[in-house]
Design a protein around this motif. Structure first.
Motif, short mmCIF file in Angstrom:
data_model
loop_
_atom_site.label_atom_id
_atom_site.label_comp_id
_atom_site.label_asym_id
_atom_site.label_seq_id
_atom_site.Cartn_x
_atom_site.Cartn_y
_atom_site.Cartn_z
N ALA A 1 0.84 -1.19 0.00
CA ALA A 1 0.00 0.00 0.00
C ALA A 1 0.88 1.25 0.00
CB ALA A 1 -0.90 -0.01 1.21
N THR A 2 0.46 2.24 -0.73
CA THR A 2 1.18 3.51 -0.78
C THR A 2 0.31 4.60 -0.18
OG1 THR A 2 0.31 4.13 -2.94
CG2 THR A 2 2.31 2.77 -2.91
N LEU A 3 0.87 5.78 -0.06
CA LEU A 3 0.10 6.91 0.47
C LEU A 3 -1.07 7.27 -0.45
CD1 LEU A 3 2.74 9.38 1.92
CD2 LEU A 3 1.02 8.07 3.15
N ALA A 4 -0.95 6.97 -1.73
CA ALA A 4 -2.02 7.27 -2.67
C ALA A 4 -3.27 6.43 -2.39
CB ALA A 4 -1.56 7.04 -4.10
N ASP A 5 -3.12 5.33 -1.67
CA ASP A 5 -4.24 4.48 -1.33
C ASP A 5 -5.01 4.96 -0.09
OD1 ASP A 5 -3.52 2.82 -3.43
OD2 ASP A 5 -2.21 1.60 -2.15
N HIS A 6 -4.47 5.92 0.64
CA HIS A 6 -5.10 6.40 1.87
C HIS A 6 -6.20 7.41 1.56
CE1 HIS A 6 -2.07 4.12 3.70
NE2 HIS A 6 -1.73 4.93 4.69
N PRO A 7 -7.14 7.62 2.49
CA PRO A 7 -8.20 8.62 2.29
C PRO A 7 -7.63 10.03 2.15
CG PRO A 7 -8.65 7.26 4.23
CD PRO A 7 -7.30 6.88 3.73
N PRO A 8 -8.38 10.94 1.52
CA PRO A 8 -7.88 12.31 1.29
C PRO A 8 -7.55 13.09 2.56
CG PRO A 8 -9.83 11.89 -0.03
CD PRO A 8 -9.66 10.71 0.86
N LEU A 9 -8.17 12.77 3.67
CA LEU A 9 -7.83 13.49 4.90
C LEU A 9 -6.50 13.03 5.50
CD1 LEU A 9 -11.27 13.76 6.68
CD2 LEU A 9 -9.98 15.56 5.52
N ILE A 10 -6.06 11.85 5.16
CA ILE A 10 -4.81 11.32 5.69
C ILE A 10 -3.62 11.67 4.81
CG2 ILE A 10 -3.61 9.19 6.38
CD1 ILE A 10 -5.95 9.91 8.18
N ALA A 11 -3.79 11.57 3.50
CA ALA A 11 -2.71 11.85 2.56
C ALA A 11 -3.20 12.82 1.49
CB ALA A 11 -2.22 10.57 1.92
N VAL A 12 -2.34 13.76 1.09
CA VAL A 12 -2.67 14.74 0.05
C VAL A 12 -1.54 14.80 -0.97
CG1 VAL A 12 -4.11 16.16 1.54
CG2 VAL A 12 -1.68 16.63 1.40
N GLU A 13 -1.86 15.27 -2.15
CA GLU A 13 -0.82 15.53 -3.16
C GLU A 13 -0.26 16.92 -2.86
OE1 GLU A 13 -0.04 13.91 -6.29
OE2 GLU A 13 -1.16 12.12 -5.75
N ALA A 14 0.99 16.97 -2.41
CA ALA A 14 1.58 18.24 -2.01
C ALA A 14 3.05 18.29 -2.44
CB ALA A 14 1.48 18.41 -0.50
N PRO A 15 3.57 19.51 -2.64
CA PRO A 15 4.98 19.65 -3.02
C PRO A 15 5.89 19.58 -1.80
CG PRO A 15 3.94 21.79 -3.00
CD PRO A 15 2.86 20.79 -2.71
N ASP A 16 7.13 19.19 -2.05
CA ASP A 16 8.14 19.26 -0.99
C ASP A 16 8.96 20.54 -1.18
OD1 ASP A 16 9.75 18.71 -3.14
OD2 ASP A 16 10.55 16.84 -2.36
N VAL A 17 10.07 20.64 -0.52
CA VAL A 17 10.92 21.83 -0.58
C VAL A 17 11.38 22.12 -2.01
CG1 VAL A 17 13.09 22.83 0.22
CG2 VAL A 17 11.70 21.52 1.78
N PHE A 18 11.60 21.08 -2.79
CA PHE A 18 12.11 21.24 -4.15
C PHE A 18 11.02 21.36 -5.19
CE2 PHE A 18 15.14 18.72 -1.65
CZ PHE A 18 16.18 19.64 -1.60
N GLY A 19 9.76 21.32 -4.78
CA GLY A 19 8.65 21.46 -5.70
C GLY A 19 8.13 20.16 -6.30
N SER A 20 8.67 19.05 -5.88
CA SER A 20 8.20 17.76 -6.38
C SER A 20 6.86 17.43 -5.75
CB SER A 20 9.20 16.65 -6.03
OG SER A 20 10.45 16.93 -6.58
N VAL A 21 5.85 17.24 -6.59
CA VAL A 21 4.52 16.91 -6.08
C VAL A 21 4.37 15.40 -5.99
CG1 VAL A 21 2.05 17.11 -6.52
CG2 VAL A 21 3.55 19.02 -7.05
N ALA A 22 3.94 14.93 -4.81
CA ALA A 22 3.76 13.51 -4.58
C ALA A 22 2.78 13.34 -3.41
CB ALA A 22 5.09 12.85 -4.25
N PRO A 23 2.23 12.15 -3.25
CA PRO A 23 1.37 11.93 -2.07
C PRO A 23 2.19 12.08 -0.79
CG PRO A 23 1.09 10.15 -3.66
CD PRO A 23 2.26 10.97 -4.12
N ARG A 24 1.66 12.84 0.13
CA ARG A 24 2.35 13.09 1.40
C ARG A 24 1.35 13.01 2.55
NH1 ARG A 24 7.03 14.34 -0.53
NH2 ARG A 24 7.21 15.61 -2.38
#
Length: 99
Positions: A1-24
């Motif tokens: 299971a990855t973060l993309a499998d979690h509900p929207p309140l638990i994981a969101v698509e967001a950028p990190d310090v370098f601007g890379s967008v990924a489930p976090r």
């Protein structure tokens, strides 16, 4: 299971310090819930030191999940101040002034 499998309140698509967008992990939501818990503790129990401990320990647990890896010094200082305040029955403000 990855973060993309979690509900929207638990994981969101967001950028990190370098601007890379990924489930976090949704750490702003976790921090907001911790603040509400601390507010309830302060309001109901009139124990500001317990609120400091709650927020400090909570942020020590939540901070490593963030995408930007913040320093944990302030979170540890909250816990230490709250514990000293609980043990000595001193105001947290007086303890911070001593540090």
């Amino acid at each position: 299971a990855t973060l993309a499998d979690h509900p929207p309140l638990i994981a969101v698509e967001a950028p990190d310090v370098f601007g890379s967008v990924a489930p976090r992990w949704n750490t702003p939501l976790f921090g907001g819930l911790l603040a509400l818990v601390a507010l309830v503790i302060t309001w109901r129990a009139r124990r500001f030191d317990m609120a400091l401990i709650t927020v400090g320990v909570g942020m020590l647990l939540v901070s490593p999940l963030r995408g930007d890896a913040p320093p944990l010094l302030f979170d540890a200082l909250l816990v230490i101040t709250g514990v000293i305040s609980s043990l000595t029955w001193r105001s947290p403000v007086k303890i911070i002034n001593l540090l």
